[in-house]
Design a protein around this motif. Structure first.
Motif, PDB file in Angstrom:
ATOM      1  N   LYS A  34      42.123  76.258 -21.486  1.00  0.00           N
ATOM      2  CA  LYS A  34      42.760  75.413 -22.496  1.00  0.00           C
ATOM      3  C   LYS A  34      43.419  76.282 -23.574  1.00  0.00           C
ATOM      4  CE  LYS A  34      42.080  71.051 -24.880  1.00  0.00           C
ATOM      5  NZ  LYS A  34      41.174  69.972 -25.252  1.00  0.00           N
ATOM      6  N   PHE A  35      42.729  77.374 -23.939  1.00  0.00           N
ATOM      7  CA  PHE A  35      43.295  78.280 -24.933  1.00  0.00           C
ATOM      8  C   PHE A  35      44.621  78.860 -24.420  1.00  0.00           C
ATOM      9  CE2 PHE A  35      43.713  82.650 -26.677  1.00  0.00           C
ATOM     10  CZ  PHE A  35      43.839  82.320 -28.012  1.00  0.00           C
ATOM     11  N   SER A  36      44.646  79.246 -23.154  1.00  0.00           N
ATOM     12  CA  SER A  36      45.872  79.832 -22.572  1.00  0.00           C
ATOM     13  C   SER A  36      47.003  78.810 -22.553  1.00  0.00           C
ATOM     14  CB  SER A  36      45.610  80.337 -21.140  1.00  0.00           C
ATOM     15  OG  SER A  36      44.560  81.272 -21.159  1.00  0.00           O
ATOM     16  N   ARG A  37      46.641  77.546 -22.240  1.00  0.00           N
ATOM     17  CA  ARG A  37      47.680  76.501 -22.231  1.00  0.00           C
ATOM     18  C   ARG A  37      48.262  76.322 -23.631  1.00  0.00           C
ATOM     19  NH1 ARG A  37      44.124  73.457 -19.256  1.00  0.00           N
ATOM     20  NH2 ARG A  37      43.866  71.827 -20.842  1.00  0.00           N
ATOM     21  N   TRP A  38      47.379  76.367 -24.634  1.00  0.00           N
ATOM     22  CA  TRP A  38      47.822  76.233 -26.027  1.00  0.00           C
ATOM     23  C   TRP A  38      48.713  77.414 -26.401  1.00  0.00           C
ATOM     24  CZ3 TRP A  38      46.293  78.992 -30.652  1.00  0.00           C
ATOM     25  CH2 TRP A  38      46.706  78.386 -31.837  1.00  0.00           C
TER      26      TRP A  38
END
Lengths: 222, 306
Positions: free
Chosen positions: B198-202
């Motif tokens: 999720k962090f990478s998507r953000w």
């Protein structure tokens, strides 16, 4: 409307413990609609008080009355004679009603029987939710009609905070995150740009920070 | 240079920055700060001094920061909007800078419900976004919020802000980061990253908007000592994303502390490879002694000369 909630019976009993004859003053306005202070509520409370006092061996006489609105002196001034026959008035109106009584019928002490909570509306039968904090400078125009001052636990102007999760507020899962609602509504209105502006600090002088507020309607002044 | 803090110098030199948390005690013992400062001395580019985090009363972040400075550790003073109005905040900013602070992290602050005085009234006269803009105005425009001039000794601060990539609404989180940059944030520390996907998507969205070129982003990381800590964060802390496989891994670990450190080390490697990440911010939550161990094992020591 103004939403209020009845004080605990023990607190009410304690506040009238010195009196043998009281007037139980209901109100036909907002508190009738939210069930806490109408004539029905007065009837119920009067029986509870009488029963409790009878148990204590200290009977009490209660005169019940329900003016159309306790917050307008035209409706309460006519009770002047009845007031003189009692030791105290137990008011089950909002705080405005209690104070109207104290100022216009000072012959007897008026004691609050309700806790005034907020301005809101029934979102479903018998469930009221807060909607307005009376801050004196309405922001609903750019928030899509949802108030962050009344409904955000941090009164944010640039929300949502990092505690917004699945549409709920971090303070209580039963509270909707108003910033999620604001976001969704503005998205629906194609006005998300409203949220890209850094909203500056509020001038709280319009709220409760500059002393008692007054409104004068010049055109109607006599 | 905005404040010429060590953190600013490291970031502007393009080095991978390291900050770590230093929590003040729930008493007035300066030795606690001095001891914790020793774990961080020379090992970090900035020590975040928390401001009554989770709304539990602790030694003032500014007082603790002054003690940290006396130990040679450069603080990132945290400042929350929960407990002070605009008058107190500006006053404390002047005081903090007079005591040597060069970095300030602006937060709204955990709600008092979570602390040891839930019956307290909160302030929130300004919110975190307005706080950022206010500090920038004091620094760059040499003016108080009121517009009154700060004739000399304006507070030169490297302005930090936080963002939680795991809170909702997800798509708005990038817009809100952009807003914090517009308000004046120089660097960002994120909420603890456990959910790297999720962090990478953000971060992808952040990079797509070019925001990583306008602000330095430090990924927040928390080494955990037990699976209980993960359960707590998953269930009790809103806006946290804890993948189930991480919980399983900690549950079956023979040595949970070592496993927690390993997970943190793996996470450091992962965030280092995420485009747009300029550093890490370690939040060991009361386990400050592990910070130098993790940094050593992550080959982040010694810190660069700047």
């Amino acid at each position: 409307m103004i939403v209020a909630d009845r004080k605990p019976l023990d607190e009410i009993l304690d506040s009238i413990k010195d009196y043998k004859k009281i007037m139980l003053m209901a109100c036909g306005g907002c508190v009738t609609v939210c069930f806490s202070g109408g004539s029905k509520a007065a009837g119920l409370l009067a029986s509870q008080i009488k029963m409790a006092r009878k148990k204590q061996g200290k009977a009490i006489e209660i005169i019940e009355c329900t003016p159309e609105r306790q917050c307008e002196y035209e409706f309460i001034d006519e009770l002047k004679n009845d007031i003189e026959s009692v030791e105290a008035v137990l008011s089950i109106a909002c705080g405005v009603g209690v104070q109207t009584m104290s100022e216009h019928l000072p012959q007897a002490i008026t004691i609050p029987g309700l806790n005034t909570k907020f301005m809101g509306y029934p979102v479903e039968h018998a469930l009221w939710e807060e909607r307005c904090a009376g801050c004196g400078d309405c922001v609903l125009g750019w928030t899509g009609g949802y108030c962050p001052i009344a409904r955000c636990a941090k009164k944010l102007f640039n929300g949502p905070c990092g505690g917004s999760s699945d549409g709920k507020c971090e303070v209580d899962k039963d509270i909707e995150c108003v910033w999620q609602l604001i976001h969704d509504r503005l998205k629906q209105l194609n006005k998300l740009d409203n949220l890209t502006v850094v909203r500056g600090p509020k001038d709280w002088r319009t709220s409760t920070n500059a002393g008692q507020r007054k409104i004068k309607f010049e055109e109607a002044m006599l | 240079m905005k404040s010429a803090s060590r953190l600013e110098k490291v970031l502007t030199a393009g080095e991978f920055a390291v900050t770590a948390e230093l929590g003040p005690p729930q008493n007035s013992n300066p030795e606690v700060i001095k001891k914790k400062a020793q774990y961080l001395l020379g090992n970090v580019d900035g020590a975040n001094i928390t401001d009554n985090q989770t709304a539990v009363v602790r030694m003032s972040s500014i007082a603790a920061a002054a003690i940290a400075i006396s130990c040679g550790v450069e603080p990132v003073v945290q400042m929350v909007c929960r407990d002070r109005n605009r008058i107190a905040i500006q006053s404390d900013i002047l005081g903090a800078v007079a005591l040597g602070a060069k970095n300030l992290l602006c937060l709204s602050g955990d709600h008092q419900k979570f602390g040891n005085h839930p019956e307290a009234m909160n302030v929130f006269d300004v919110d975190s976004m307005q706080l950022i803009a206010m500090v920038k105005k004091m620094r760059d425009d040499k003016q108080f919020l009121s517009g009154d001039p700060i004739k000399e000794y304006e507070p030169k601060l490297f302005i930090g802000a936080v963002e939680n990539p795991f809170a909702d609404p997800f798509e708005f989180r990038v817009m809100r980061l952009a807003k914090k940059i517009r308000a004046g944030a120089d660097f960002i520390q994120t909420q603890c990253v456990f959910d790297i996907d999720k962090f990478s998507r953000w971060m992808e969205l952040v990079v797509k908007e070019g925001l990583h070129k306008q602000v330095y982003i430090l990924a927040g990381l928390t080494p955990v000592r037990s699976v209980r800590a993960l359960h707590y964060m998953k269930n009790e802390v809103a806006g946290m994303s804890i993948p189930d496989e991480l919980i399983k891994r900690m549950e079956s670990a023979q040595e949970p502390k070592e496993e927690g450190v390993k997970i943190c080390l793996e996470m450091i490697e992962k965030v280092k490879n995420v485009e747009g990440v300029s550093g890490i911010h370690l939040m060991p939550i009361g386990w400050e002694s592990i910070t130098p161990v993790i940094l050593e094992r992550a080959n982040l020591l010694p810190r660069p000369e700047v």
